[in-house]
Design a protein around this motif. Structure first.
Motif, mmCIF file in Angstrom:
data_model
loop_
_atom_site.group_PDB
_atom_site.id
_atom_site.type_symbol
_atom_site.label_atom_id
_atom_site.label_comp_id
_atom_site.label_asym_id
_atom_site.label_seq_id
_atom_site.Cartn_x
_atom_site.Cartn_y
_atom_site.Cartn_z
ATOM 1 N N CYS A 166 0.835 -1.194 0.000
ATOM 2 C CA CYS A 166 0.000 0.000 0.000
ATOM 3 C C CYS A 166 0.874 1.249 0.000
ATOM 4 O O CYS A 166 1.869 1.308 0.714
ATOM 5 C CB CYS A 166 -0.903 -0.012 1.231
ATOM 6 N N LYS A 168 -0.666 4.294 0.469
ATOM 7 C CA LYS A 168 -1.566 5.347 0.939
ATOM 8 C C LYS A 168 -1.086 6.009 2.233
ATOM 9 O O LYS A 168 -1.441 7.131 2.509
ATOM 10 C CB LYS A 168 -2.972 4.766 1.168
ATOM 11 N N PHE A 169 -0.364 5.275 3.046
ATOM 12 C CA PHE A 169 0.189 5.825 4.291
ATOM 13 C C PHE A 169 -0.840 6.528 5.169
ATOM 14 O O PHE A 169 -0.666 7.691 5.546
ATOM 15 C CB PHE A 169 1.378 6.753 3.996
ATOM 16 N N CYS A 170 -1.924 5.841 5.479
ATOM 17 C CA CYS A 170 -2.827 6.349 6.512
ATOM 18 C C CYS A 170 -1.987 6.430 7.792
ATOM 19 O O CYS A 170 -1.170 5.544 8.049
ATOM 20 C CB CYS A 170 -4.002 5.391 6.722
ATOM 21 N N PHE A 172 -2.342 5.880 10.829
ATOM 22 C CA PHE A 172 -2.456 4.889 11.912
ATOM 23 C C PHE A 172 -1.896 3.523 11.527
ATOM 24 O O PHE A 172 -1.804 2.637 12.351
ATOM 25 C CB PHE A 172 -3.934 4.719 12.322
ATOM 26 N N CYS A 173 -1.528 3.318 10.258
ATOM 27 C CA CYS A 173 -1.455 1.960 9.721
ATOM 28 C C CYS A 173 -0.025 1.495 9.422
ATOM 29 O O CYS A 173 0.780 2.231 8.849
ATOM 30 C CB CYS A 173 -2.300 1.901 8.443
ATOM 31 N N VAL A 175 0.665 -1.184 7.486
ATOM 32 C CA VAL A 175 0.743 -1.985 6.255
ATOM 33 C C VAL A 175 1.803 -1.490 5.255
ATOM 34 O O VAL A 175 2.579 -2.288 4.730
ATOM 35 C CB VAL A 175 -0.656 -2.118 5.596
ATOM 36 N N PRO A 176 1.889 -0.176 4.989
ATOM 37 C CA PRO A 176 2.915 0.255 4.014
ATOM 38 C C PRO A 176 4.332 -0.128 4.445
ATOM 39 O O PRO A 176 5.209 -0.278 3.609
ATOM 40 C CB PRO A 176 2.742 1.775 3.973
ATOM 41 N N HIS A 249 -10.409 0.738 -1.429
ATOM 42 C CA HIS A 249 -10.239 2.072 -0.851
ATOM 43 C C HIS A 249 -11.186 3.035 -1.576
ATOM 44 O O HIS A 249 -11.265 3.012 -2.811
ATOM 45 C CB HIS A 249 -8.782 2.524 -1.017
#
Ligand code: SAM
Ligand code: SF4
Length: 482
Positions: A166, A168-170, A172-173, A175-176, A249
């Motif tokens: 990912c 997107k670099f939210c 809180f996350c 995953v990236p 998304h």
């Protein structure tokens, strides 16, 4: 001939991990490993871990404590048990696992598990092995395809990874950081995978990716294909009765995807579209790069294309700085959209993510209270959605014998489990069922008259041995404390 070695995999977290676990089994099958349900008598135990929330990561170390005992007992009995930590905790913590847990022989990140046979050999030669690289090559090119018997044993529903990582670099996350940047698999390879699955009795494919509708794999025409275009192509494969995809998304919903929902009967009208919050202020702080108005517009585009479409979502409560007003906006959005179910989580600060440095935290008591209120609202929407099915005749794809003798269980278009009394030759078929009652999240019904007389819908071979299928549940699901 040497006796097969026993492999036990315990998977945590998302459907990507469920899929990865199967691919690890396929990778180790040529090395003589067969799966066992029991960790204690296994020669190799793999913990396929999840790092998304703190509780999920902590589970790994408590599980490793148990494995220390099992490994010592195996050694006393003259057996060798190897322990592997795979998945996102392996990626995030790497050497720290080797340092903290001497029981572990191999640590392997999610982009490197095709190297498992070599890593195990390395560990056997006297070392402990670590591989948390993000190799440039596509790991899928190195993974052996599943054997027909393995596909059949896994049932009529299958995940296929089409996209990983990912960008997107939210805030809180993790995953990236744990799965790396977005990579899409080429269209031709996905078609091969789906064709192989269909040839061996699979009727339902769920395309998976951390950001699945960001898919842009190389097409046979030399151009990148969007998810919608891929779905049109996969719908042509004989035997595939149902197509799904997850997780989407809201920012990446292209017109071809909407058109695919309008045009393809095989594409199920059920979309997991996480919004996380109903407050624009919090969405901005999360770096979601969409507003609630953008989200509502996306929902309207889907609904305009297909009126029977239903949605699920993910929500985070207690993101730093979330006020009662922000939370009220989340409840208002849920009320306005009307969901068929949703996952809701208490915010869990993850080391290394931008939000973990935010000071304005929400108290545990406030988070607990908000989670209950949100969950109650979602539960009521889900109950109403399920109750609305009673008295209707809906298509069910039958998966396996149910726990109650004589019953067969399948799933509706909305992944609701539906039970009927029938013989198991309906497994693998899509048949109309008249829903008579509802028991918690399960529908009970009987085969509609038409289906008793009509020819079976299935046009591919039905697997002779069927195991329970792991598939995404619509149950609203509270994850607390994590
Ligand atoms: N890519 C998907 C999206 O953007 O919607 C989400 C994938 S993530 C694996 C699944 C869900 O975990 C997220 O939608 C979010 O609700 C939740 N999640 C992720 N990080 C979290 C955190 N730090 N605390 C609580 N929940 C979190
Ligand atoms: Fe995580 Fe956001 Fe990427 Fe989803 S879109 S995986 S929540 S960073």
């Amino acid at each position: 001939m040497t006796a097969p070695r026993k492999l036990h995999i315990k998977s945590y977290g998302c459907q990507m991990n469920v899929y990865d676990a199967q691919r690890m089994v396929d990778t180790l099958a040529p090395e003589g490993f067969v799966e066992t349900a029991n960790a204690d008598d296994a020669d190799l135990v793999i913990l396929n871990t999840c790092h998304i929330r703190e509780k999920a990561s902590e589970k790994v170390y408590s599980e490793l404590g148990k494995l220390r005992v099992a490994k010592a007992e195996a050694a006393q009995a003259g057996r060798t048990m190897n322990v592997v930590v795979a998945g996102c905790v392996a990626q995030a913590e790497g050497n720290e696992i080797i340092r903290r847990a001497p029981v572990v022989d191999v640590v392997v990140g999610p982009q490197s598990y095709h190297n498992l046979p070599a890593l195990l050999k390395q560990a056997k030669a006297g070392g402990r092995a670590l591989d948390t690289e993000f190799p440039v090559e596509d790991k899928f090119s190195f993974l052996p395809p599943p054997k027909p018997a393995a596909i059949r044993a896994r049932g009529i529903s299958s995940f296929v990874t089409v996209q990983e990582g990912c960008d997107k670099f939210c805030t809180f996350c993790v995953v990236p950081y744990t799965r790396g940047s977005e990579v899409s698999r080429p269209v031709a390879k996905i078609i091969d995978d789906v064709q192989r699955l269909a040839d061996n009795g699979v009727r339902e494919i769920t395309l998976i990716g951390q950001n699945v509708n960001g898919y842009h794999g190389d097409g046979p025409d030399g151009r990148p294909w969007a998810l919608g275009t891929l779905l049109y192509r996969l719908a042509e494969i004989p035997g595939i009765a149902r197509l799904r995809y997850s997780t989407s998304h809201p920012r990446d919903v292209e017109d071809t995807l909407i058109a695919a929902h309008r045009d393809l009967p095989a594409l199920m009208p059920f979309v997991h579209l996480p919004v996380q919050s109903g407050s624009d202020r919090i969405l901005a702080a999360m770096n979601r790069k969409h507003t609630t108005e953008d989200y509502r517009r996306v929902i309207d585009r889907f609904r305009d294309a297909r009126q029977d479409i239903a949605f699920t979502s993910d929500f985070i409560v207690g993101f730093p700085g979330e006020t009662e007003e922000d939370f009220a906006a989340t409840l208002a959005l849920v009320t306005q959209i009307g969901y068929a179910g949703a996952y809701s989580f208490k915010y869990s600060p993850r080391p290394g993510t931008p939000a973990a440095d935010l000071q304005e935290t929400v108290s545990q008591a406030d988070m607990d209270e908000r989670l209950v209120r949100l969950q109650n609202l979602i539960d009521s929407q889900q109950s109403a959605f399920n109750a609305a099915t009673i008295g209707r005749t809906v298509d069910v794809l039958f998966e396996r014998p149910a726990r109650n003798p004589g019953q067969i269980v399948g799933r509706t278009a909305y992944l609701q489990p539906a039970h009927v009394m029938a013989s198991d030759d309906i497994i693998g078929q899509v048949l109309p069922v008249t829903i008579e009652s509802l028991e918690r999240y399960s529908l009970l019904g009987s085969l509609a008259r038409d289906s008793l007389a009509s020819a079976p819908v299935a046009n591919s071979p039905v697997p002779p041995v069927l195991q329970p299928v792991v598939s995404q549940s619509v149950s609203s699901h509270t994850v607390t404390g994590a």
